[in-house]
Design a protein around this motif. Sequence first.
Motif, short mmCIF file in Angstrom:
data_model
loop_
_atom_site.label_atom_id
_atom_site.label_comp_id
_atom_site.label_asym_id
_atom_site.label_seq_id
_atom_site.Cartn_x
_atom_site.Cartn_y
_atom_site.Cartn_z
N ARG A 1 -36.04 46.26 28.37
CA ARG A 1 -36.60 44.91 28.37
C ARG A 1 -35.55 43.83 28.16
NH1 ARG A 1 -40.58 47.39 24.77
NH2 ARG A 1 -39.51 46.28 23.12
N ASP A 2 -34.31 44.23 27.92
CA ASP A 2 -33.27 43.23 27.69
C ASP A 2 -31.94 43.73 28.21
OD1 ASP A 2 -32.50 45.13 25.84
OD2 ASP A 2 -32.75 43.86 24.09
N ALA A 3 -30.96 42.89 28.13
CA ALA A 3 -29.59 43.26 28.50
C ALA A 3 -28.76 43.20 27.22
CB ALA A 3 -29.04 42.28 29.53
N ASP A 4 -27.95 44.23 27.02
CA ASP A 4 -27.12 44.31 25.82
C ASP A 4 -25.66 44.24 26.20
OD1 ASP A 4 -29.35 44.86 24.01
OD2 ASP A 4 -29.44 46.81 24.99
N LEU A 5 -24.93 43.38 25.51
CA LEU A 5 -23.49 43.24 25.69
C LEU A 5 -22.79 43.61 24.40
CD1 LEU A 5 -23.45 39.74 27.42
CD2 LEU A 5 -22.85 41.91 28.52
N LEU A 6 -21.56 44.07 24.51
CA LEU A 6 -20.72 44.35 23.35
C LEU A 6 -19.54 43.40 23.36
CD1 LEU A 6 -19.75 46.19 20.97
CD2 LEU A 6 -18.53 47.55 22.71
N GLY A 7 -19.22 42.87 22.19
CA GLY A 7 -18.02 42.06 21.98
C GLY A 7 -17.53 42.31 20.57
N THR A 8 -16.31 41.88 20.26
CA THR A 8 -15.79 42.07 18.90
C THR A 8 -15.29 40.77 18.27
OG1 THR A 8 -13.60 42.68 19.75
CG2 THR A 8 -15.14 44.49 19.29
N ASP A 9 -15.35 39.68 18.98
CA ASP A 9 -14.83 38.41 18.45
C ASP A 9 -15.83 37.82 17.45
OD1 ASP A 9 -14.15 35.68 18.03
OD2 ASP A 9 -13.11 35.64 19.94
N PRO A 10 -15.43 37.65 16.18
CA PRO A 10 -16.33 37.07 15.19
C PRO A 10 -16.80 35.66 15.56
CG PRO A 10 -14.34 37.94 14.13
CD PRO A 10 -14.12 38.01 15.62
N GLY A 11 -16.03 34.97 16.40
CA GLY A 11 -16.42 33.62 16.83
C GLY A 11 -17.73 33.59 17.58
N PHE A 12 -18.13 34.73 18.14
CA PHE A 12 -19.43 34.78 18.83
C PHE A 12 -20.58 34.48 17.87
CE2 PHE A 12 -17.45 38.01 21.92
CZ PHE A 12 -17.17 37.04 22.86
N LEU A 13 -20.37 34.69 16.59
CA LEU A 13 -21.44 34.50 15.61
C LEU A 13 -21.49 33.08 15.06
CD1 LEU A 13 -21.09 37.90 13.73
CD2 LEU A 13 -22.83 37.23 15.42
N ARG A 14 -20.66 32.19 15.59
CA ARG A 14 -20.70 30.79 15.16
C ARG A 14 -21.67 30.02 16.05
NH1 ARG A 14 -14.88 31.30 14.34
NH2 ARG A 14 -14.47 30.08 16.20
N LYS A 15 -22.53 29.27 15.44
CA LYS A 15 -23.55 28.49 16.15
C LYS A 15 -22.94 27.60 17.22
CE LYS A 15 -27.05 24.95 15.37
NZ LYS A 15 -26.50 24.07 16.38
N GLU A 16 -21.83 26.97 16.89
CA GLU A 16 -21.22 26.03 17.85
C GLU A 16 -20.71 26.72 19.11
OE1 GLU A 16 -18.25 26.88 14.51
OE2 GLU A 16 -20.35 26.31 14.63
N ALA B 1 -19.67 32.75 29.71
CA ALA B 1 -19.34 31.95 28.52
C ALA B 1 -18.60 32.80 27.49
CB ALA B 1 -20.60 31.35 27.91
N ALA B 2 -19.08 34.00 27.25
CA ALA B 2 -18.44 34.87 26.26
C ALA B 2 -17.06 35.31 26.72
CB ALA B 2 -19.33 36.08 25.97
N ALA B 3 -16.95 35.70 27.99
CA ALA B 3 -15.68 36.20 28.51
C ALA B 3 -14.59 35.13 28.52
CB ALA B 3 -15.87 36.78 29.90
N ALA B 4 -14.98 33.86 28.52
CA ALA B 4 -14.00 32.78 28.43
C ALA B 4 -13.34 32.79 27.04
CB ALA B 4 -14.65 31.43 28.70
N ARG B 5 -13.99 33.41 26.09
CA ARG B 5 -13.51 33.46 24.71
C ARG B 5 -12.81 34.80 24.41
NH1 ARG B 5 -14.86 30.76 20.17
NH2 ARG B 5 -14.24 31.87 18.31
N ALA B 6 -13.46 35.91 24.80
CA ALA B 6 -12.97 37.25 24.48
C ALA B 6 -13.69 38.26 25.37
CB ALA B 6 -13.23 37.57 23.01
N PRO B 7 -13.14 39.47 25.50
CA PRO B 7 -13.78 40.48 26.35
C PRO B 7 -15.18 40.85 25.86
CG PRO B 7 -11.56 41.17 25.74
CD PRO B 7 -11.89 39.96 24.92
N VAL B 8 -16.07 41.06 26.82
CA VAL B 8 -17.41 41.59 26.57
C VAL B 8 -17.71 42.59 27.68
CG1 VAL B 8 -18.30 39.54 25.38
CG2 VAL B 8 -18.59 39.75 27.87
N ALA B 9 -18.69 43.46 27.45
CA ALA B 9 -19.11 44.41 28.47
C ALA B 9 -20.55 44.81 28.23
CB ALA B 9 -18.22 45.64 28.49
N LEU B 10 -21.23 45.11 29.31
CA LEU B 10 -22.60 45.55 29.27
C LEU B 10 -22.68 46.95 28.67
CD1 LEU B 10 -25.36 44.42 30.31
CD2 LEU B 10 -24.96 45.76 32.39
N ILE B 11 -23.65 47.12 27.78
CA ILE B 11 -23.96 48.42 27.18
C ILE B 11 -25.48 48.58 27.32
CG2 ILE B 11 -21.98 48.43 25.62
CD1 ILE B 11 -23.84 47.47 23.36
N GLY B 12 -26.04 49.64 26.81
CA GLY B 12 -27.49 49.78 26.82
C GLY B 12 -28.05 50.25 28.16
N GLY B 13 -29.34 49.98 28.36
CA GLY B 13 -30.07 50.48 29.51
C GLY B 13 -29.51 50.04 30.85
#
Length: 183
Positions: free
Chosen positions: A35-50, A10-22
């Motif tokens: 205990r979780d998976a961490d991804l990195l992205g830079t698109d501010p649109g990721f922070l919109r609820k919609e 879903a995220a990659a359809a909008r902008a690049p993301v990649a796994l970071i963390g453990g």
Amino acid sequence: MTLLKEVVDAAAARAPVALIGGLALAAHGVLRATRDADLLGTDPGFLRKESWDGFAVKGIGVTIHRGDPDDPLLGVVRLRREPEPDVDLVVGRERWLDDVLSRRLTLSLGGESIPVVDAPDLVLLKVDAGGPIDLIDARLLLLGPDGSRLRRDARERAAGAPRRVQDALAAMFAELPPIQPSA
């Protein structure tokens, strides 16, 4: 499909993301519990609820936390579906992170194709994060079998990162034992 793969797609359809963390560490040969998976992205649109409405319909919990104006992060999106590990999408605000994402690798993790930051960039991200576990993670990568190459590549890439990252990397290098030549 795992929650991680659903979020990546879903995220990659909008902008690049990649796994970071453990999990990214594991992909590069350093195993530690997480205990979780961490991804990195830079698109501010990721922070919109919609951006995540389709996930709520599937019963996936979505929580959005915005960073303060002086925070290097724009925010974090946490996605949760029991009993799977949570997925945190960390949204960075600094442009050097776009270079990190441009060098991501696609690896098969659990039979699914997942973009992962490469090892030199993971070192820079860990050093920048600066927490005790992050610094241990960076040291483990740098002391591993590819340590000489990682040190060289991380040093070269740090030139495009903020001064705080360059300084933190230099401090870490000063504490590491020298690389022993191969016999």
